[in-house]
Design an enzyme around this catalytic site. Sequence first.
Site, mmCIF file in Angstrom:
data_model
loop_
_atom_site.group_PDB
_atom_site.id
_atom_site.type_symbol
_atom_site.label_atom_id
_atom_site.label_comp_id
_atom_site.label_asym_id
_atom_site.label_seq_id
_atom_site.Cartn_x
_atom_site.Cartn_y
_atom_site.Cartn_z
ATOM 1 N N LYS A 12 0.855 -1.362 0.048
ATOM 2 C CA LYS A 12 0.024 -0.119 0.148
ATOM 3 C C LYS A 12 0.813 1.139 -0.062
ATOM 4 O O LYS A 12 2.015 1.213 0.372
ATOM 5 C CB LYS A 12 -1.144 0.000 1.127
ATOM 6 N N TYR A 52 -12.673 -1.697 -3.814
ATOM 7 C CA TYR A 52 -13.170 -1.990 -2.411
ATOM 8 C C TYR A 52 -14.573 -2.061 -2.273
ATOM 9 O O TYR A 52 -15.288 -1.907 -1.118
ATOM 10 C CB TYR A 52 -12.357 -1.106 -1.659
ATOM 11 N N PHE A 60 -15.873 3.685 6.798
ATOM 12 C CA PHE A 60 -14.051 4.101 6.352
ATOM 13 C C PHE A 60 -14.111 4.075 4.892
ATOM 14 O O PHE A 60 -12.921 4.217 4.504
ATOM 15 C CB PHE A 60 -13.231 3.136 7.251
ATOM 16 N N ARG A 88 -2.372 -14.351 4.299
ATOM 17 C CA ARG A 88 -3.448 -13.786 5.603
ATOM 18 C C ARG A 88 -2.381 -13.834 6.790
ATOM 19 O O ARG A 88 -2.481 -12.913 7.631
ATOM 20 C CB ARG A 88 -4.619 -14.167 5.638
ATOM 21 N N THR A 94 -5.454 -6.753 10.915
ATOM 22 C CA THR A 94 -5.861 -5.587 10.085
ATOM 23 C C THR A 94 -5.157 -4.289 10.758
ATOM 24 O O THR A 94 -4.720 -3.639 10.269
ATOM 25 C CB THR A 94 -7.409 -5.736 9.926
ATOM 26 N N ARG A 105 2.196 -6.574 9.156
ATOM 27 C CA ARG A 105 1.426 -5.261 9.674
ATOM 28 C C ARG A 105 2.141 -4.853 10.964
ATOM 29 O O ARG A 105 2.255 -3.732 11.413
ATOM 30 C CB ARG A 105 -0.077 -5.532 9.935
ATOM 31 N N ASN A 115 -1.910 0.140 7.033
ATOM 32 C CA ASN A 115 -1.362 -0.856 7.290
ATOM 33 C C ASN A 115 -0.281 -1.712 6.221
ATOM 34 O O ASN A 115 -0.195 -2.910 6.559
ATOM 35 C CB ASN A 115 -2.521 -1.852 8.049
ATOM 36 N N HIS A 118 -2.232 -5.374 1.624
ATOM 37 C CA HIS A 118 -3.321 -5.897 1.166
ATOM 38 C C HIS A 118 -3.216 -7.491 0.973
ATOM 39 O O HIS A 118 -2.284 -7.759 0.382
ATOM 40 C CB HIS A 118 -4.272 -5.087 0.337
ATOM 41 N N GLU A 129 -9.790 -10.480 -7.464
ATOM 42 C CA GLU A 129 -8.869 -9.306 -7.397
ATOM 43 C C GLU A 129 -7.704 -9.481 -8.302
ATOM 44 O O GLU A 129 -7.356 -8.452 -8.714
ATOM 45 C CB GLU A 129 -8.462 -9.325 -5.865
#
Length: 136
Positions: A12, A52, A60, A88, A94, A105, A115, A118, A129
């Site tokens: 990100k 998203y 948010f 993950r 998160t 993270r 964070n 993704h 995705e």
Amino acid sequence: MSNIEQTLSIIKPDAVERNLQDQIKQEFINKGFEIIKEKKIHISKEDAEKFYKVHNSKPFYNDLCDYLSSGPIVVMTLQRESAVMENRKLMGATNPIDAEEGTLRKKYGISIDKNSVHGSDSLENARIELDFFFKN
Ligand code: UDP
Ligand code: MG
């Protein structure tokens, strides 16, 4: 029995801005992921909203889309055994405050919005995705 999967990873804007992409890519390689495809892009807010859209009813959502389109990101196809779940696990929770020691993270995340990474949350979403970023 092998269960080779592909999943989408995004480094990100907060992490690209701090020039962490090579370090984070090495973390994936160290955990047995192969980086099959990779590109650095700067997406529009409209594309962030599409990406998203599952979150479009969340409070948010607008900030999240502003954020993902705020600067360059690195999108990757990661491949390994159980790639979705393993990614993950490597990413961590998160909110970096809740993420376990050693996770991306925990190491790199600044806050729940910034964070750093993704990752697709299911095999079905991984396909959607990956198509979003890599389908010609
Ligand atoms: N997010 C946020 N505030 C929240 C929850 C989520 O800014 O209260 C952001 C956060 O950056 C997260 C993204 O929205 O990575 C997508 O949320 P999701 O619940 O899907 O978390 P993830 O799958 O990324 O762990
Ligand atoms: Mg998610």
